[in-house]
Scaffold this motif. Sequence first.
Motif, PDB file in Angstrom:
ATOM      1  N   GLY A 121      61.436  47.540  36.287  1.00 37.54           N
ATOM      2  CA  GLY A 121      61.372  45.764  36.870  1.00 37.54           C
ATOM      3  C   GLY A 121      60.091  44.785  36.188  1.00 37.54           C
ATOM      4  O   GLY A 121      60.318  45.152  35.133  1.00 37.54           O
ATOM      5  N   THR A 122      59.554  44.212  37.141  1.00 39.84           N
ATOM      6  CA  THR A 122      59.213  43.089  37.406  1.00 39.84           C
ATOM      7  C   THR A 122      57.942  42.668  37.199  1.00 39.84           C
ATOM      8  O   THR A 122      57.936  42.595  38.649  1.00 39.84           O
ATOM      9  N   LEU A 123      57.046  42.309  36.512  1.00 39.03           N
ATOM     10  CA  LEU A 123      55.398  41.972  37.064  1.00 39.03           C
ATOM     11  C   LEU A 123      55.623  41.038  38.172  1.00 39.03           C
ATOM     12  O   LEU A 123      55.417  40.046  37.428  1.00 39.03           O
ATOM     13  N   GLY A 124      54.448  40.524  39.195  1.00 40.55           N
ATOM     14  CA  GLY A 124      54.372  39.584  39.643  1.00 40.55           C
ATOM     15  C   GLY A 124      52.442  39.345  39.382  1.00 40.55           C
ATOM     16  O   GLY A 124      52.060  40.697  38.889  1.00 40.55           O
ATOM     17  N   THR A 125      52.063  38.228  39.281  1.00 37.75           N
ATOM     18  CA  THR A 125      50.218  37.986  39.879  1.00 37.75           C
ATOM     19  C   THR A 125      49.887  38.927  40.760  1.00 37.75           C
ATOM     20  O   THR A 125      50.221  39.186  42.340  1.00 37.75           O
ATOM     21  N   ASN A 126      48.709  39.201  40.464  1.00 36.43           N
ATOM     22  CA  ASN A 126      47.685  39.839  41.050  1.00 36.43           C
ATOM     23  C   ASN A 126      46.710  38.663  42.052  1.00 36.43           C
ATOM     24  O   ASN A 126      46.688  37.961  41.607  1.00 36.43           O
ATOM     25  N   SER A 127      46.141  38.947  42.917  1.00 35.95           N
ATOM     26  CA  SER A 127      45.189  38.113  43.737  1.00 35.95           C
ATOM     27  C   SER A 127      43.984  37.865  43.220  1.00 35.95           C
ATOM     28  O   SER A 127      42.911  37.638  43.040  1.00 35.95           O
ATOM     29  N   VAL A 128      43.283  38.733  41.694  1.00 35.25           N
ATOM     30  CA  VAL A 128      42.286  39.410  41.381  1.00 35.25           C
ATOM     31  C   VAL A 128      41.790  38.445  40.289  1.00 35.25           C
ATOM     32  O   VAL A 128      41.120  38.024  40.010  1.00 35.25           O
ATOM     33  N   ASN A 129      42.985  38.038  39.152  1.00 37.42           N
ATOM     34  CA  ASN A 129      42.897  36.995  38.627  1.00 37.42           C
ATOM     35  C   ASN A 129      43.898  36.173  37.824  1.00 37.42           C
ATOM     36  O   ASN A 129      44.353  35.356  37.239  1.00 37.42           O
ATOM     37  N   ALA A 130      44.687  36.601  38.765  1.00 37.44           N
ATOM     38  CA  ALA A 130      46.261  35.818  38.244  1.00 37.44           C
ATOM     39  C   ALA A 130      47.146  35.779  37.547  1.00 37.44           C
ATOM     40  O   ALA A 130      47.898  35.287  37.295  1.00 37.44           O
ATOM     41  N   LYS A 131      46.798  37.261  36.976  1.00 37.14           N
ATOM     42  CA  LYS A 131      48.060  37.213  36.219  1.00 37.14           C
ATOM     43  C   LYS A 131      47.905  37.959  36.745  1.00 37.14           C
ATOM     44  O   LYS A 131      48.559  39.473  37.510  1.00 37.14           O
ATOM     45  N   THR A 132      50.005  38.684  35.688  1.00 38.16           N
ATOM     46  CA  THR A 132      51.111  39.111  35.600  1.00 38.16           C
ATOM     47  C   THR A 132      51.088  40.325  35.417  1.00 38.16           C
ATOM     48  O   THR A 132      51.691  40.920  34.201  1.00 38.16           O
ATOM     49  N   GLU A 133      49.884  41.456  36.221  1.00 38.26           N
ATOM     50  CA  GLU A 133      49.171  42.601  36.079  1.00 38.26           C
ATOM     51  C   GLU A 133      48.506  43.651  37.122  1.00 38.26           C
ATOM     52  O   GLU A 133      48.490  43.020  37.903  1.00 38.26           O
ATOM     53  N   TYR A 134      48.821  44.654  36.761  1.00 38.20           N
ATOM     54  CA  TYR A 134      48.486  45.771  38.017  1.00 38.20           C
ATOM     55  C   TYR A 134      46.900  45.459  37.375  1.00 38.20           C
ATOM     56  O   TYR A 134      46.307  45.061  36.818  1.00 38.20           O
ATOM     57  N   ALA A 135      45.704  44.825  38.887  1.00 37.06           N
ATOM     58  CA  ALA A 135      45.129  45.115  38.432  1.00 37.06           C
ATOM     59  C   ALA A 135      44.507  46.057  39.793  1.00 37.06           C
ATOM     60  O   ALA A 135      44.701  46.331  41.204  1.00 37.06           O
ATOM     61  N   PRO A 136      43.153  46.702  39.156  1.00 38.53           N
ATOM     62  CA  PRO A 136      42.823  48.038  40.291  1.00 38.53           C
ATOM     63  C   PRO A 136      42.007  47.997  41.468  1.00 38.53           C
ATOM     64  O   PRO A 136      41.403  46.998  40.533  1.00 38.53           O
ATOM     65  N   PRO A 137      42.113  48.842  42.134  1.00 41.32           N
ATOM     66  CA  PRO A 137      40.722  48.019  43.157  1.00 41.32           C
ATOM     67  C   PRO A 137      39.969  48.920  43.451  1.00 41.32           C
ATOM     68  O   PRO A 137      39.370  49.374  42.625  1.00 41.32           O
ATOM     69  N   CYS A 138      39.081  47.871  43.571  1.00 47.67           N
ATOM     70  CA  CYS A 138      37.698  48.035  43.388  1.00 47.67           C
ATOM     71  C   CYS A 138      36.839  47.586  44.730  1.00 47.67           C
ATOM     72  O   CYS A 138      36.388  45.959  45.102  1.00 47.67           O
TER      73      CYS A 138
END
Length: 181
Positions: A121-138
Amino acid sequence: EFIWGPDLETNNTVLCRALVLAPVSSTTASPEADSATSVNTISFSLTSSAVSEGGSLPTEYTCDGARATLPLSWEGAPAEAQSFAVVMHHVPGPGDTHWYWVLYDIPADVTSLSKNCSGVGTLGTNSVNAKTEYAPPCSKGPGEKTYTYTVYALSAEPQFSVPASQVDRDALLSAIQDITL
């Protein structure tokens, strides 16, 4: 859904409930649907080998651990599915949504994502750092936190009005609004 304890440092208990969108008769489910809607979640199911419904999310899948993506698998997808999309999000309060994982263009023959999957698939951005990667929950602040994983069965590939580097949860939901089975 993941329900997070009040303080991740001392209590990272997370309860899990999966949400899967599938067709209901001849109607189309809305990407904004939740468990209170008339979405059929019986035949199209989402599971994880790392956590069971109502179970705890291991620390390795949080920002305090290995920051790994949760392994997911689904079955019973509609035969018309041309692709899938996965979103992990959290609603901390009215009108506020945070997203940690946006993955789309998952081929129709893929029915699982391994821990720390890549090349699918294709990664979209996350709202943690706006990068196209997974950002784990904190978990931050007091009280329980609820995190939701949703897999969408799509009748076509999503078409975006923004460049791939700007595809976030809202752009994905807008693009799949009329193609979610």
